[in-house]
Design a protein around this motif. Sequence first.
Motif, mmCIF file in Angstrom:
data_model
loop_
_atom_site.group_PDB
_atom_site.id
_atom_site.type_symbol
_atom_site.label_atom_id
_atom_site.label_comp_id
_atom_site.label_asym_id
_atom_site.label_seq_id
_atom_site.Cartn_x
_atom_site.Cartn_y
_atom_site.Cartn_z
ATOM 1 N N ASP A 185 21.794 75.261 83.553
ATOM 2 C CA ASP A 185 22.770 76.291 83.907
ATOM 3 C C ASP A 185 23.094 76.239 85.398
ATOM 4 O OD1 ASP A 185 22.901 77.163 81.305
ATOM 5 O OD2 ASP A 185 21.560 78.878 81.592
ATOM 6 N N ILE A 186 22.063 76.056 86.213
ATOM 7 C CA ILE A 186 22.277 75.965 87.660
ATOM 8 C C ILE A 186 23.150 74.762 87.999
ATOM 9 C CG2 ILE A 186 21.120 75.442 89.855
ATOM 10 C CD1 ILE A 186 18.764 77.172 88.819
ATOM 11 N N ILE A 187 22.815 73.615 87.430
ATOM 12 C CA ILE A 187 23.591 72.400 87.692
ATOM 13 C C ILE A 187 25.043 72.599 87.279
ATOM 14 C CG2 ILE A 187 23.888 69.977 87.041
ATOM 15 C CD1 ILE A 187 20.825 69.842 86.699
ATOM 16 N N GLU A 188 25.253 73.150 86.090
ATOM 17 C CA GLU A 188 26.618 73.347 85.595
ATOM 18 C C GLU A 188 27.378 74.359 86.447
ATOM 19 O OE1 GLU A 188 29.000 74.109 81.397
ATOM 20 O OE2 GLU A 188 26.861 74.592 81.519
ATOM 21 N N ASN A 189 26.735 75.462 86.805
ATOM 22 C CA ASN A 189 27.417 76.499 87.583
ATOM 23 C C ASN A 189 27.775 76.015 88.983
ATOM 24 O OD1 ASN A 189 27.277 78.314 85.463
ATOM 25 N ND2 ASN A 189 25.375 79.273 86.182
ATOM 26 N N GLU A 190 26.821 75.362 89.647
ATOM 27 C CA GLU A 190 27.095 74.875 91.000
ATOM 28 C C GLU A 190 28.163 73.787 90.985
ATOM 29 O OE1 GLU A 190 25.908 76.242 93.838
ATOM 30 O OE2 GLU A 190 25.086 77.730 92.447
ATOM 31 N N ALA A 191 28.148 72.947 89.950
ATOM 32 C CA ALA A 191 29.175 71.919 89.828
ATOM 33 C C ALA A 191 30.539 72.547 89.576
ATOM 34 C CB ALA A 191 28.816 70.950 88.712
ATOM 35 N N SER A 192 30.594 73.537 88.678
ATOM 36 C CA SER A 192 31.853 74.181 88.341
ATOM 37 C C SER A 192 32.498 74.855 89.547
ATOM 38 C CB SER A 192 31.631 75.205 87.223
ATOM 39 O OG SER A 192 32.830 75.879 86.892
ATOM 40 N N LYS A 193 31.691 75.442 90.411
ATOM 41 C CA LYS A 193 32.217 76.082 91.622
ATOM 42 C C LYS A 193 32.965 75.095 92.500
ATOM 43 C CE LYS A 193 28.435 79.456 92.053
ATOM 44 N NZ LYS A 193 27.271 79.843 92.893
ATOM 45 N N ARG A 194 32.624 73.835 92.385
ATOM 46 C CA ARG A 194 33.203 72.802 93.250
ATOM 47 C C ARG A 194 34.116 71.850 92.485
ATOM 48 N NH1 ARG A 194 28.393 74.688 94.509
ATOM 49 N NH2 ARG A 194 27.829 74.973 96.701
ATOM 50 N N ASP A 195 34.520 72.261 91.285
ATOM 51 C CA ASP A 195 35.411 71.461 90.449
ATOM 52 C C ASP A 195 34.820 70.085 90.164
ATOM 53 O OD1 ASP A 195 37.684 71.092 88.931
ATOM 54 O OD2 ASP A 195 38.840 70.213 90.573
ATOM 55 N N ILE A 196 33.509 70.068 89.908
ATOM 56 C CA ILE A 196 32.792 68.850 89.555
ATOM 57 C C ILE A 196 32.401 68.933 88.087
ATOM 58 C CG2 ILE A 196 30.619 67.583 89.909
ATOM 59 C CD1 ILE A 196 30.814 68.345 92.867
ATOM 60 N N ALA A 197 32.589 67.844 87.357
ATOM 61 C CA ALA A 197 32.307 67.831 85.925
ATOM 62 C C ALA A 197 30.803 67.836 85.659
ATOM 63 C CB ALA A 197 32.956 66.610 85.280
ATOM 64 N N PHE A 198 30.398 68.542 84.624
ATOM 65 C CA PHE A 198 28.996 68.606 84.192
ATOM 66 C C PHE A 198 28.827 67.777 82.933
ATOM 67 C CE2 PHE A 198 25.941 70.755 81.305
ATOM 68 C CZ PHE A 198 24.774 70.530 82.019
ATOM 69 N N ILE A 199 27.789 66.952 82.911
ATOM 70 C CA ILE A 199 27.458 66.148 81.736
ATOM 71 C C ILE A 199 26.293 66.799 81.009
ATOM 72 C CG2 ILE A 199 26.775 63.884 80.879
ATOM 73 C CD1 ILE A 199 29.523 63.967 82.265
ATOM 74 N N ASP A 200 26.542 67.268 79.808
ATOM 75 C CA ASP A 200 25.503 67.915 78.998
ATOM 76 C C ASP A 200 24.692 66.831 78.290
ATOM 77 O OD1 ASP A 200 23.904 69.504 77.479
ATOM 78 O OD2 ASP A 200 25.527 70.507 76.382
ATOM 79 N N ALA A 201 23.720 66.289 79.019
ATOM 80 C CA ALA A 201 22.947 65.158 78.494
ATOM 81 C C ALA A 201 22.118 65.522 77.280
ATOM 82 C CB ALA A 201 22.041 64.600 79.594
ATOM 83 N N GLY A 202 21.739 66.786 77.153
ATOM 84 C CA GLY A 202 20.870 67.180 76.058
ATOM 85 C C GLY A 202 21.576 67.441 74.749
ATOM 86 N N ALA A 203 22.889 67.593 74.762
ATOM 87 C CA ALA A 203 23.614 67.992 73.555
ATOM 88 C C ALA A 203 23.360 67.029 72.395
ATOM 89 C CB ALA A 203 25.107 68.086 73.853
ATOM 90 N N ASP A 204 23.486 65.738 72.638
ATOM 91 C CA ASP A 204 23.234 64.747 71.592
ATOM 92 C C ASP A 204 21.820 64.189 71.648
ATOM 93 O OD1 ASP A 204 25.855 64.900 70.559
ATOM 94 O OD2 ASP A 204 26.588 63.530 72.092
ATOM 95 N N PHE A 205 21.172 64.334 72.802
ATOM 96 C CA PHE A 205 19.835 63.788 72.995
ATOM 97 C C PHE A 205 18.777 64.612 72.256
ATOM 98 C CE2 PHE A 205 15.815 63.050 74.988
ATOM 99 C CZ PHE A 205 15.858 61.815 75.598
#
Length: 337
Positions: A185-205
């Motif tokens: 959540d931290i990685i995704e939120n901090e990335a989103s604030k800066r218009d950086i894409a988040f890769i959800d590595a765990g979704a299929d893993f």
Amino acid sequence: MKIGLSISLLSFAIFSPSAKADITTPQVYVALGDSVAAGATPYESLDAGYADIIADTLSKNGLLAAFSKDFAVPGFAVNNIHDLLDEEEVRQSVSQATLITLSAGANNILGLVRQDAAGRTVMFDQLIANYTLNQMRIQYGELLDEILQINPDASIYAVGYYFPYPHVLSTQQQGVLKMLELVNDIIENEASKRDIAFIDAGADFDPDGLNYLPNPVDVHPNQQGYLSIANSFFDKAEPSLESTDNNIPPNPGMSPFLESLMPPSQSEDVTSPDQSGEMDPNLTDEGQGETQNEEPESNTEDAEEDSSLINESAARINYLYEPLFSNTLQHFLALKS
């Protein structure tokens, strides 16, 4: 390929804003991060990981100009990767990249987790975890800001983490699962604030985590697990591309840059330690089994300083990959001092 060798061959057109969308031109790909970015295996070695698989897939589709994972360092936490950006070689490569992936954050947290010898139970201190998560949030944002300051034009992808404890008893998983979800959540939120894409590595893993993480007491995936992460990247970055087993390249070995961060090995003329790691106090300078009545000459102050450095360094990082790389950080700090 060293990143600087081919950089001059590229057209500046790839630095256009369109490079942040679909991958349609040859990319200069730099992978930053920790042991997951470096391709650490479940059995204390390095091999081709998700970054290598991404690079191979791009290359076979005519979309790779240069690739480096030199600056993916096992054992590094978020602040250590930030410190790494002070190095001129690293800054130059990051500034020339058109594609950057970042794996950072797990080392801040997983060192708090204690597993039993069989890998079936885990425990951690929640109060310490809460404080560490907040520090990781601040440091991760600062790291992204620094990367953007160095290179505001690159396509940057913040890679999340899979659940590394699928072998733990189900009754033991919920607390540590929630903690790892907060990391993502931290990685995704901090990335989103800066218009950086988040890769959800765990979704299929995660649904196949038992197969991707064959060693119950090691958090690193096998190459099928890295293949899953690579495809999670392409799902976000370029859905028209897909990695297969044919995109798992041969073991690239350790990069010269990473080798430079590893502690130098002891020379062969130094007396070998016994199996416990301690020098035999009964050996004389000639190697005879005589008991010495006097303390051999040694630089005690240097030894105490070295011990202090080790303790201070260990306190600054929770190693995700301690068996092979537990000394990497302290050597890096020594090189910078």
